[in-house]
Design a protein around this motif. Sequence first.
Motif, mmCIF file in Angstrom:
data_model
loop_
_atom_site.group_PDB
_atom_site.id
_atom_site.type_symbol
_atom_site.label_atom_id
_atom_site.label_comp_id
_atom_site.label_asym_id
_atom_site.label_seq_id
_atom_site.Cartn_x
_atom_site.Cartn_y
_atom_site.Cartn_z
ATOM 1 N N ASP A 1 0.860 -1.174 0.000
ATOM 2 C CA ASP A 1 0.000 0.000 0.000
ATOM 3 C C ASP A 1 0.902 1.230 0.000
ATOM 4 N N LEU A 2 1.112 1.791 -1.187
ATOM 5 C CA LEU A 2 2.035 2.899 -1.364
ATOM 6 C C LEU A 2 1.658 4.104 -0.499
ATOM 7 N N ALA A 3 0.371 4.408 -0.427
ATOM 8 C CA ALA A 3 -0.066 5.557 0.375
ATOM 9 C C ALA A 3 0.254 5.339 1.853
ATOM 10 N N ALA A 4 0.049 4.114 2.347
ATOM 11 C CA ALA A 4 0.340 3.817 3.751
ATOM 12 C C ALA A 4 1.841 3.901 4.019
ATOM 13 N N LEU A 5 2.642 3.412 3.073
ATOM 14 C CA LEU A 5 4.095 3.472 3.247
ATOM 15 C C LEU A 5 4.592 4.917 3.200
ATOM 16 N N GLU A 6 3.999 5.719 2.333
ATOM 17 C CA GLU A 6 4.372 7.132 2.288
ATOM 18 C C GLU A 6 3.985 7.833 3.580
ATOM 19 N N GLN A 7 2.828 7.463 4.134
ATOM 20 C CA GLN A 7 2.403 8.031 5.418
ATOM 21 C C GLN A 7 3.397 7.638 6.523
ATOM 22 N N GLU A 8 3.826 6.379 6.545
ATOM 23 C CA GLU A 8 4.842 5.944 7.509
ATOM 24 C C GLU A 8 6.096 6.800 7.386
ATOM 25 N N GLY A 9 6.528 7.026 6.150
ATOM 26 C CA GLY A 9 7.711 7.840 5.910
ATOM 27 C C GLY A 9 7.543 9.256 6.423
ATOM 28 N N GLU A 10 6.379 9.841 6.209
ATOM 29 C CA GLU A 10 6.102 11.202 6.688
ATOM 30 C C GLU A 10 6.141 11.268 8.210
#
Length: 164
Positions: free
Chosen positions: A13-22
Amino acid sequence: MTETDQETPAAPDLAALEQEGEIAADYIEGLLDIADIDGDIDMDVEGDRAVVSVVDVKGGDLVGAHGETLEALQELTRLAVHRQTGERSRLMLDVAGFREKRRAELSKLGARIAEDVKRSGEPKPLQPMTPFERKVVHDAVAAAGLRSESEGEEPHRYVVVLPA
């Protein structure tokens, strides 16, 4: 079981991984501010994990001896992500390219030890390593056509390279 019955691995889930990164980047930025350490933060997604890197770091030793400080910071950062998302994080934290350099060293070590084990036919235990380090060695050994296992208990868990 037919081909249609087999489960295919879910795409990350790219959006979830990007959120983790943020979340992780914000957390690390806060720590750097508290410690009065200058550094820039890069975020990326590699495969199925978020990767946050502190680059151009000035002042402070965020890596520590054998990467111990980096490992502790990664765990704290993963906890911060978990606290906000409720999900377990596999986030990877790097500082000043330490993990990439270490990955290259361990890949060479794994290949060299695999060759030694092929020649001798004897299993070879290695020194205790972090989970990241063990994974790199396991991958290098597998690429050389041998298998390996992790043995022992944290923090003294180590890789044993086994003959074919």
